[in-house]
Design a protein around this motif. Structure first.
Motif, PDB file in Angstrom:
ATOM      1  N   TRP A 299      94.633  37.290 -60.759  1.00  0.00           N
ATOM      2  CA  TRP A 299      94.956  37.806 -62.083  1.00  0.00           C
ATOM      3  C   TRP A 299      93.749  38.612 -62.537  1.00  0.00           C
ATOM      4  N   VAL A 300      93.893  39.921 -62.573  1.00  0.00           N
ATOM      5  CA  VAL A 300      92.772  40.794 -62.927  1.00  0.00           C
ATOM      6  C   VAL A 300      92.934  41.265 -64.368  1.00  0.00           C
ATOM      7  N   SER A 301      91.910  41.049 -65.186  1.00  0.00           N
ATOM      8  CA  SER A 301      91.969  41.400 -66.607  1.00  0.00           C
ATOM      9  C   SER A 301      91.634  42.879 -66.804  1.00  0.00           C
ATOM     10  N   PHE A 302      92.530  43.589 -67.474  1.00  0.00           N
ATOM     11  CA  PHE A 302      92.304  44.996 -67.825  1.00  0.00           C
ATOM     12  C   PHE A 302      92.110  45.146 -69.342  1.00  0.00           C
ATOM     13  N   ASP A 303      93.124  44.782 -70.102  1.00  0.00           N
ATOM     14  CA  ASP A 303      93.109  44.870 -71.573  1.00  0.00           C
ATOM     15  C   ASP A 303      92.948  46.294 -72.092  1.00  0.00           C
ATOM     16  N   ALA A 304      93.157  47.275 -71.223  1.00  0.00           N
ATOM     17  CA  ALA A 304      92.998  48.669 -71.635  1.00  0.00           C
ATOM     18  C   ALA A 304      93.582  49.573 -70.563  1.00  0.00           C
ATOM     19  N   ASN A 352      94.262  47.945 -78.685  1.00  0.00           N
ATOM     20  CA  ASN A 352      94.726  48.472 -77.398  1.00  0.00           C
ATOM     21  C   ASN A 352      96.233  48.648 -77.269  1.00  0.00           C
ATOM     22  N   TYR A 353      97.020  48.202 -78.253  1.00  0.00           N
ATOM     23  CA  TYR A 353      98.471  48.135 -78.049  1.00  0.00           C
ATOM     24  C   TYR A 353      99.110  49.492 -77.789  1.00  0.00           C
ATOM     25  N   LYS A 354      98.520  50.563 -78.311  1.00  0.00           N
ATOM     26  CA  LYS A 354      99.108  51.888 -78.099  1.00  0.00           C
ATOM     27  C   LYS A 354      98.943  52.369 -76.661  1.00  0.00           C
ATOM     28  N   GLU A 355      98.123  51.670 -75.884  1.00  0.00           N
ATOM     29  CA  GLU A 355      97.908  52.048 -74.486  1.00  0.00           C
ATOM     30  C   GLU A 355      98.804  51.283 -73.525  1.00  0.00           C
ATOM     31  N   ILE A 356      99.719  50.486 -74.042  1.00  0.00           N
ATOM     32  CA  ILE A 356     100.594  49.705 -73.161  1.00  0.00           C
ATOM     33  C   ILE A 356     101.380  50.596 -72.204  1.00  0.00           C
ATOM     34  N   PRO A 357     102.041  51.678 -72.657  1.00  0.00           N
ATOM     35  CA  PRO A 357     102.751  52.544 -71.695  1.00  0.00           C
ATOM     36  C   PRO A 357     101.816  53.135 -70.639  1.00  0.00           C
ATOM     37  N   GLN A 358     100.637  53.551 -71.062  1.00  0.00           N
ATOM     38  CA  GLN A 358      99.670  54.133 -70.124  1.00  0.00           C
ATOM     39  C   GLN A 358      99.159  53.073 -69.148  1.00  0.00           C
ATOM     40  N   PHE A 359      99.015  51.846 -69.631  1.00  0.00           N
ATOM     41  CA  PHE A 359      98.579  50.743 -68.771  1.00  0.00           C
ATOM     42  C   PHE A 359      99.610  50.468 -67.682  1.00  0.00           C
ATOM     43  N   VAL A 360     100.885  50.475 -68.049  1.00  0.00           N
ATOM     44  CA  VAL A 360     101.956  50.256 -67.072  1.00  0.00           C
ATOM     45  C   VAL A 360     101.932  51.354 -66.011  1.00  0.00           C
ATOM     46  N   GLU A 361     101.684  52.582 -66.434  1.00  0.00           N
ATOM     47  CA  GLU A 361     101.579  53.693 -65.475  1.00  0.00           C
ATOM     48  C   GLU A 361     100.377  53.502 -64.556  1.00  0.00           C
TER      49      GLU A 361
END
Length: 416
Positions: A299-304, A352-361
């Motif tokens: 489990w690797v933590s990104f949070d961004a 960070n919530y606005k980066e959720i779509p970018q994080f998925v990408e």
């Protein structure tokens, strides 16, 4: 009087002692120097160690209460008639100072069932009075001690399936065989060493290093020795999954000592879930190579999803280092055809919530399919008002509707 061997180890003593002090063994055997000024210095050191030990090892009850208050725990507010949660029958977690819990998180059932340092048989913990009371409530469908507002079991259930008309007092019935366990835990959660190179706002206020702490280090190594003797040595052919968390496994002296011991036992039924901030993957590649056949998942933590946000929410970290190491890990997995999975974790918060779509990408570019968008838990690092402001995953948050849009845009499911 506390045995000094229980609260300080030779390495810590050497770092603290003066050049004319007696040896560690002499001190713990009460053979202190006949020189008055040396005897006084050693006595003051012993007193300080004892005071620190008492201050740090606050009673489990105090820690329970603090946890309950932070997570806004409400007892006796749920009734559920479906298939019972089985986690408290199969799980044991070891928290700071050796306090033990039987859930996936000490926040989900904020009740310690005992302390591993105080028992000589692991079933004293697993079948303690508190442990059986928790299971008794679940079997009755009451879930009296469970925090249904944050646990995964209730997050997957419709609120229509449970209600709050139950008794406001715990059951006091006699225990039965159904409330006891007769097997070692299938899931062992190691959550007692908080040593980490980062200090993320959602987790802690400063960098923590117990490797050199004169009180915490010996306590952690006592916990390690108990886990070796009471759990690892007792495993025969039973499968067990060990989750390493709380801090960063790859720099924790206590965790690495225990991990080396487990590896040397060559017990093939033990699998590992490794929670990591990803900064030491390549530097620990020899260890990862050794463990690989026994790893269940990383489990690797990104949070961004960008460097700017990462450096704001994961203080002390390197975005470039993280990306390089994840790239190495995914290539290592592919080239060696190992079976373990890699999950990318993201603690959802205001920053960070606005980066959720970018994080998925971003995860897609690494071919990481398991994405964990996690709720924040209140660990006391922020005042309640500030925590509430940052906890956008709360349905009562004024920007929760905007968060829902980010989840939808990323084609992810928001959990209630």
């Amino acid at each position: 009087m506390i045995n000094l061997r229980d609260i300080v180890d030779p390495l810590s003593y050497k770092a603290f002692s003066g050049p004319d002090w007696p040896s560690f063994d002499d001190v713990v055997d009460n053979k202190i120097s006949h020189l008055p000024h040396i005897a006084k210095e050693v006595a003051e050191f012993v007193q300080m160690q004892q005071q620190n030990y008492h201050a740090i090892t606050a009673s489990g009850g105090d820690l329970e209460l603090a946890n309950q208050q932070r997570q806004q725990q409400q007892f006796y507010d749920k009734q559920y008639s479906g298939s019972p949660c089985r986690v408290p029958w199969d799980t044991l977690g070891i928290n700071a100072n050796g306090d033990a819990y039987i859930c996936s998180s000490p926040s989900w059932i904020p009740l310690f069932v005992g302390n591993i340092l105080e028992v000589e048989d692991i079933f004293e913990l697993l079948n303690s009075d508190k442990a059986q009371r928790i299971r008794q409530e679940i079997l009755a469908g009451r879930y009296y001690y469970c925090n249904n507002k944050i646990c995964n079991f209730f997050a997957a259930k419709s609120p229509d399936l449970y209600h709050d008309t139950g008794s406001q007092e715990p059951l006091l019935e006699e225990f039965t065989e159904a409330t006891k366990v007769r097997h070692l835990p299938k899931n062992l959660i190691l959550d007692f060493d908080y040593t980490c190179n980062l200090h993320c706002g959602s987790c802690r206020t400063q960098t923590i290093n117990f490797n050199n702490d004169h009180v915490r280090r010996p306590i952690n190594f006592r916990i390690v020795e108990k886990i070796k003797r009471l759990i690892i040595d007792q495993i025969d052919q039973q499968p067990m999954s060990i989750r390493w968390c709380g801090g960063e496994l790859f720099i924790s002296a206590a965790y690495l000592d225990l991990l080396e011991y487990i590896s040397a036992q060559n017990k093939s039924t033990i699998k590992h879930i490794i929670q990591t901030n990803g900064h030491y993957l390549q530097s620990r590649q020899q260890l990862i190579q050794q463990l690989a056949p026994h790893i269940q998942s990383f489990w690797v933590s990104f949070d961004a999803a960008t460097a700017d946000t990462y450096h704001r929410v994961r203080r002390g970290g390197s975005w470039d280092q993280l990306l390089k190491n994840v790239h190495w890990l995914m290539n290592f997995l592919k080239s060696n055809q190992y079976k373990f999975s890699v999950s990318a974790t993201f603690v959802v918060q205001l920053d960070n919530y606005k980066e959720i779509p970018q994080f998925v990408e971003l995860c897609s570019t690494f071919n990481i399919k398991d994405i964990l968008l996690q709720k924040m838990w209140n660990w006391g690092t922020w005042p309640q008002k500030e925590f509430d402001k940052n906890n956008i995953y709360n349905p009562q948050h004024p920007l929760y509707a905007d968060l829902s849009k980010m989840f939808a845009q990323a084609k992810q499911t928001i959990k209630y």
